[in-house]
Design a protein around this motif. Structure first.
Motif, PDB file in Angstrom:
ATOM      1  N   GLN A 286       0.819  -1.206   0.000  1.00 27.02           N
ATOM      2  CA  GLN A 286       0.000   0.000   0.000  1.00 27.02           C
ATOM      3  C   GLN A 286       0.860   1.265   0.000  1.00 27.02           C
ATOM      4  OE1 GLN A 286      -3.330  -0.277  -0.244  1.00 27.02           O
ATOM      5  NE2 GLN A 286      -3.455   1.957  -0.496  1.00 27.02           N
ATOM      6  N   THR A 287       2.045   1.188   0.595  1.00 28.80           N
ATOM      7  CA  THR A 287       2.988   2.311   0.638  1.00 28.80           C
ATOM      8  C   THR A 287       4.349   1.821   0.171  1.00 28.80           C
ATOM      9  OG1 THR A 287       1.809   3.321   2.484  1.00 28.80           O
ATOM     10  CG2 THR A 287       4.054   4.091   2.073  1.00 28.80           C
ATOM     11  N   LEU A 288       4.951   2.572  -0.724  1.00 26.63           N
ATOM     12  CA  LEU A 288       6.278   2.247  -1.242  1.00 26.63           C
ATOM     13  C   LEU A 288       7.227   3.384  -0.917  1.00 26.63           C
ATOM     14  CD1 LEU A 288       5.365   0.890  -4.812  1.00 26.63           C
ATOM     15  CD2 LEU A 288       5.582  -0.403  -2.687  1.00 26.63           C
ATOM     16  N   PHE A 289       8.461   3.025  -0.570  1.00 27.94           N
ATOM     17  CA  PHE A 289       9.526   3.997  -0.333  1.00 27.94           C
ATOM     18  C   PHE A 289      10.605   3.808  -1.394  1.00 27.94           C
ATOM     19  CE2 PHE A 289       7.633   3.733   3.893  1.00 27.94           C
ATOM     20  CZ  PHE A 289       7.560   5.070   4.251  1.00 27.94           C
ATOM     21  N   LYS A 290      10.943   4.902  -2.041  1.00 22.77           N
ATOM     22  CA  LYS A 290      12.048   4.849  -2.986  1.00 22.77           C
ATOM     23  C   LYS A 290      13.356   4.664  -2.233  1.00 22.77           C
ATOM     24  CE  LYS A 290      13.238   5.420  -7.408  1.00 22.77           C
ATOM     25  NZ  LYS A 290      12.797   4.474  -8.449  1.00 22.77           N
ATOM     26  N   PHE A 291      14.292   3.926  -2.824  1.00 24.83           N
ATOM     27  CA  PHE A 291      15.546   3.649  -2.128  1.00 24.83           C
ATOM     28  C   PHE A 291      16.305   4.924  -1.770  1.00 24.83           C
ATOM     29  CE2 PHE A 291      16.707  -1.041  -3.086  1.00 24.83           C
ATOM     30  CZ  PHE A 291      15.435  -1.433  -2.658  1.00 24.83           C
ATOM     31  N   ASP A 292      16.158   5.980  -2.575  1.00 26.84           N
ATOM     32  CA  ASP A 292      16.917   7.209  -2.299  1.00 26.84           C
ATOM     33  C   ASP A 292      16.489   7.863  -0.988  1.00 26.84           C
ATOM     34  OD1 ASP A 292      14.434   7.957  -3.113  1.00 26.84           O
ATOM     35  OD2 ASP A 292      15.103   9.419  -4.608  1.00 26.84           O
ATOM     36  N   PHE A 294      15.762   6.196   1.860  1.00 29.08           N
ATOM     37  CA  PHE A 294      16.496   5.499   2.916  1.00 29.08           C
ATOM     38  C   PHE A 294      17.985   5.851   2.890  1.00 29.08           C
ATOM     39  CE2 PHE A 294      13.108   1.964   2.701  1.00 29.08           C
ATOM     40  CZ  PHE A 294      12.300   2.669   3.570  1.00 29.08           C
ATOM     41  N   THR A 295      18.579   5.884   1.708  1.00 29.07           N
ATOM     42  CA  THR A 295      20.018   6.193   1.629  1.00 29.07           C
ATOM     43  C   THR A 295      20.296   7.630   2.071  1.00 29.07           C
ATOM     44  OG1 THR A 295      19.710   6.744  -0.721  1.00 29.07           O
ATOM     45  CG2 THR A 295      20.434   4.502  -0.178  1.00 29.07           C
ATOM     46  N   THR A 296      19.413   8.558   1.712  1.00 24.17           N
ATOM     47  CA  THR A 296      19.601   9.944   2.149  1.00 24.17           C
ATOM     48  C   THR A 296      19.468  10.068   3.651  1.00 24.17           C
ATOM     49  OG1 THR A 296      18.723  10.733   0.038  1.00 24.17           O
ATOM     50  CG2 THR A 296      18.819  12.312   1.849  1.00 24.17           C
ATOM     51  N   PHE A 297      18.467   9.395   4.229  1.00 24.24           N
ATOM     52  CA  PHE A 297      18.283   9.435   5.681  1.00 24.24           C
ATOM     53  C   PHE A 297      19.477   8.804   6.400  1.00 24.24           C
ATOM     54  CE2 PHE A 297      16.555   7.521   9.623  1.00 24.24           C
ATOM     55  CZ  PHE A 297      16.177   8.686  10.267  1.00 24.24           C
ATOM     56  N   GLU A 298      20.017   7.732   5.842  1.00 22.92           N
ATOM     57  CA  GLU A 298      21.190   7.092   6.448  1.00 22.92           C
ATOM     58  C   GLU A 298      22.402   8.006   6.415  1.00 22.92           C
ATOM     59  OE1 GLU A 298      23.681   2.867   6.017  1.00 22.92           O
ATOM     60  OE2 GLU A 298      22.296   3.530   4.442  1.00 22.92           O
ATOM     61  N   HIS A 299      22.613   8.679   5.297  1.00 20.04           N
ATOM     62  CA  HIS A 299      23.750   9.601   5.195  1.00 20.04           C
ATOM     63  C   HIS A 299      23.588  10.799   6.130  1.00 20.04           C
ATOM     64  CE1 HIS A 299      24.459   7.997   0.837  1.00 20.04           C
ATOM     65  NE2 HIS A 299      24.891   7.148   1.774  1.00 20.04           N
ATOM     66  N   MET A 300      22.372  11.289   6.260  1.00 12.55           N
ATOM     67  CA  MET A 300      22.143  12.428   7.153  1.00 12.55           C
ATOM     68  C   MET A 300      22.314  12.033   8.615  1.00 12.55           C
ATOM     69  SD  MET A 300      18.935  14.366   5.281  1.00 12.55           S
ATOM     70  CE  MET A 300      19.035  15.765   6.383  1.00 12.55           C
ATOM     71  N   GLY A 327      -0.523  15.262   1.791  1.00 11.41           N
ATOM     72  CA  GLY A 327      -0.458  13.927   2.382  1.00 11.41           C
ATOM     73  C   GLY A 327       0.655  13.835   3.396  1.00 11.41           C
ATOM     74  N   SER A 328       0.360  13.175   4.526  1.00  9.36           N
ATOM     75  CA  SER A 328       1.339  12.974   5.583  1.00  9.36           C
ATOM     76  C   SER A 328       1.992  11.607   5.444  1.00  9.36           C
ATOM     77  CB  SER A 328       0.662  13.101   6.953  1.00  9.36           C
ATOM     78  OG  SER A 328      -0.353  12.119   7.081  1.00  9.36           O
ATOM     79  N   ILE A 329       3.149  11.462   6.108  1.00  9.57           N
ATOM     80  CA  ILE A 329       3.924  10.225   6.070  1.00  9.57           C
ATOM     81  C   ILE A 329       3.954   9.657   7.476  1.00  9.57           C
ATOM     82  CG2 ILE A 329       6.143   9.191   5.483  1.00  9.57           C
ATOM     83  CD1 ILE A 329       6.643  11.595   3.650  1.00  9.57           C
ATOM     84  N   CYS A 330       3.601   8.403   7.628  1.00 10.12           N
ATOM     85  CA  CYS A 330       3.561   7.762   8.937  1.00 10.12           C
ATOM     86  C   CYS A 330       4.989   7.515   9.422  1.00 10.12           C
ATOM     87  CB  CYS A 330       2.784   6.461   8.855  1.00 10.12           C
ATOM     88  SG  CYS A 330       2.647   5.591  10.431  1.00 10.12           S
ATOM     89  N   ALA A 331       5.297   8.022  10.608  1.00 10.05           N
ATOM     90  CA  ALA A 331       6.656   7.872  11.137  1.00 10.05           C
ATOM     91  C   ALA A 331       6.954   6.435  11.533  1.00 10.05           C
ATOM     92  CB  ALA A 331       6.846   8.804  12.335  1.00 10.05           C
ATOM     93  N   ASP A 332       5.977   5.721  12.092  1.00 13.44           N
ATOM     94  CA  ASP A 332       6.208   4.331  12.498  1.00 13.44           C
ATOM     95  C   ASP A 332       6.448   3.431  11.289  1.00 13.44           C
ATOM     96  OD1 ASP A 332       5.862   5.125  15.104  1.00 13.44           O
ATOM     97  OD2 ASP A 332       3.722   4.608  15.143  1.00 13.44           O
ATOM     98  N   THR A 333       5.680   3.666  10.234  1.00  8.32           N
ATOM     99  CA  THR A 333       5.874   2.877   9.013  1.00  8.32           C
ATOM    100  C   THR A 333       7.250   3.130   8.411  1.00  8.32           C
ATOM    101  OG1 THR A 333       3.501   2.970   8.580  1.00  8.32           O
ATOM    102  CG2 THR A 333       4.920   2.370   6.745  1.00  8.32           C
ATOM    103  N   PHE A 334       7.652   4.387   8.425  1.00  7.95           N
ATOM    104  CA  PHE A 334       8.976   4.704   7.887  1.00  7.95           C
ATOM    105  C   PHE A 334      10.081   4.063   8.722  1.00  7.95           C
ATOM    106  CE2 PHE A 334      12.760   7.420   8.022  1.00  7.95           C
ATOM    107  CZ  PHE A 334      13.114   7.444   6.684  1.00  7.95           C
ATOM    108  N   GLN A 335       9.971   4.101  10.046  1.00  7.85           N
ATOM    109  CA  GLN A 335      11.002   3.526  10.900  1.00  7.85           C
ATOM    110  C   GLN A 335      11.099   2.013  10.712  1.00  7.85           C
ATOM    111  OE1 GLN A 335      13.271   5.004  12.705  1.00  7.85           O
ATOM    112  NE2 GLN A 335      14.126   3.076  13.454  1.00  7.85           N
ATOM    113  N   ARG A 336       9.964   1.348  10.644  1.00  6.90           N
ATOM    114  CA  ARG A 336       9.986  -0.100  10.459  1.00  6.90           C
ATOM    115  C   ARG A 336      10.576  -0.475   9.094  1.00  6.90           C
ATOM    116  NH1 ARG A 336       5.162  -0.720  11.332  1.00  6.90           N
ATOM    117  NH2 ARG A 336       4.339  -0.799   9.209  1.00  6.90           N
ATOM    118  N   SER A 337      10.189   0.267   8.060  1.00  9.12           N
ATOM    119  CA  SER A 337      10.707  -0.028   6.724  1.00  9.12           C
ATOM    120  C   SER A 337      12.200   0.268   6.627  1.00  9.12           C
ATOM    121  CB  SER A 337       9.935   0.789   5.678  1.00  9.12           C
ATOM    122  OG  SER A 337       8.564   0.501   5.734  1.00  9.12           O
ATOM    123  N   PHE A 338      12.636   1.340   7.275  1.00  6.74           N
ATOM    124  CA  PHE A 338      14.074   1.667   7.240  1.00  6.74           C
ATOM    125  C   PHE A 338      14.893   0.619   7.987  1.00  6.74           C
ATOM    126  CE2 PHE A 338      17.748   3.773   9.262  1.00  6.74           C
ATOM    127  CZ  PHE A 338      18.456   4.123   8.115  1.00  6.74           C
TER     128      PHE A 338
END
Length: 345
Positions: A286-292, A294-300, A327-338
């Motif tokens: 239902q929600t997709l994250f582009k790889f860029d 995650f890589t940007t967040f990791e570098h930051m 549209g908002s982005i769910c923080a819990d979903t992002f953390q689990r996916s990362f």
């Protein structure tokens, strides 16, 4: 026979001799002090112990004391005048010594030519002209479509600049951005540039005026063959999903392909999404994250460990709003996916 009380009687002759010697030495010491006081009046005399009864004032002694004080004050006044005169002489010499270098400095400054072009007015005028040029660059200019060169352009897309198709008409815009759904577009027919999301298209009404309408955008994936039939495949919009990239959140649909001959259907699966660098946040995709993202967040996080996850997601949401998307982005979903992405990496 009565003896005087001031007369002292000694039984031992040696005590009498010692007493006489002490009286003689005290008399000599007193005479020496008086002689020194006459030679050097500044040396204070040792005051004698006053008797309980105050003596009567002596006019002669008082006059000598006043004369001595007047003499000392006159001497101090002469010394202060001498010191003041010497300080004035030193100041005059210092001023005289500074006059020559000061005059040389004035001559040097006068001799240096100053160009008339380097003044504050001309520099300010140049900055004003540059500011006017920056503001005039944002002026909306009516242009023809860069693709068909026949109809007036209603959309500007800076992401299509490398293809020399910055300004597009309504028809060419739909054709050009059918697959380029991640391009940030702007409408140019209201007198200013207005950002519009990919789900908004521009159409012309019966009076020839541009209007907004909704459209469906499909996730860009490869069009591969799903069967051995030779007929063209039919592609229709499938399930609605959200895709989060480094530019924010997009609302798109998964493409659904079908063959009219053998009725074979295909929709992207997890392995297909991973091949094109989309990370599914849930099993239903239902929600997709582009790889860029995650890589940007990791570098930051490596550069600034104190930066929070919430601040990073707020930045992505702000980019979405700036481009006309919401549209908002769910923080819990992002953390689990990362975390899953980092573990698999």
């Amino acid at each position: 026979m009565s003896l005087d009380s001031a007369v002292r009687i000694f039984d031992d002759p040696r005590e009498a001799r010692m007493h006489m010697a002490a009286l003689i030495s005290a008399a000599y010491l007193q005479e020496a002090r008086e002689a020194m006081a006459k030679e050097n009046p500044a040396v204070p005399q040792i005051k004698k112990r006053k008797s309980r009864k105050s003596p009567l004032p002596n006019p002669a002694v008082k006059s000598r004391r006043e004369k001595r004080q007047q003499t000392q004050s006159a001497a101090q006044t002469r010394r202060s005048h001498l010191v003041h005169e010497e300080s004035l002489k030193i100041e005059d010499q210092a001023l005289t010594s500074f006059e020559t270098p000061l005059q040389e400095l004035k001559d040097t400054l006068t001799a240096v030519p100053i160009p008339e072009t380097t003044n504050m007015v001309s520099a300010w005028a140049q900055r004003q002209l540059l500011t006017d040029a920056k503001l005039s660059a944002e002026r909306v200019i009516t242009q023809k479509c860069h693709r068909c060169s026949a109809v007036e352009a209603v959309v500007r897309c800076l992401d299509c600049v490398p293809l020399d198709m910055e300004f597009l008409c309504a028809t060419c815009d739909v054709e050009a951005h059918k697959r380029n759904v991640f391009h940030d577009r702007e409408a140019v027919f209201h007198g200013f540039f207005e950002p519009i999301p990919p789900t908004t298209a521009v159409v012309m009404d019966d009076n020839g005026q541009p209007q907004f309408c909704e459209q469906l955008c499909q996730l860009p994936v490869s069009t591969r063959a799903i069967c051995e039939c030779s007929q063209d495949l039919t592609v229709i919009p499938g399930k609605h999903i959200s895709v989060v990239t480094i530019n924010g959140k997009y609302d798109v649909c998964l493409p659904q392909k079908s063959c009219p001959s053998c009725s074979t259907e295909w929709t992207p699966e997890v392995k297909d999404l991973l091949r094109y660098r989309y990370w599914p946040a849930t099993t239903s995709c239902q929600t997709l994250f582009k790889f860029d993202v995650f890589t940007t967040f990791e570098h930051m996080k490596m550069t600034a460990p104190a930066m929070s996850r919430q601040a990073f997601l707020k930045m992505l949401e702000h980019r979405s709003v700036q481009a006309g998307r919401t549209g908002s982005i769910c923080a819990d979903t992002f953390q689990r996916s990362f975390s899953e992405f980092a573990f698999c990496k």
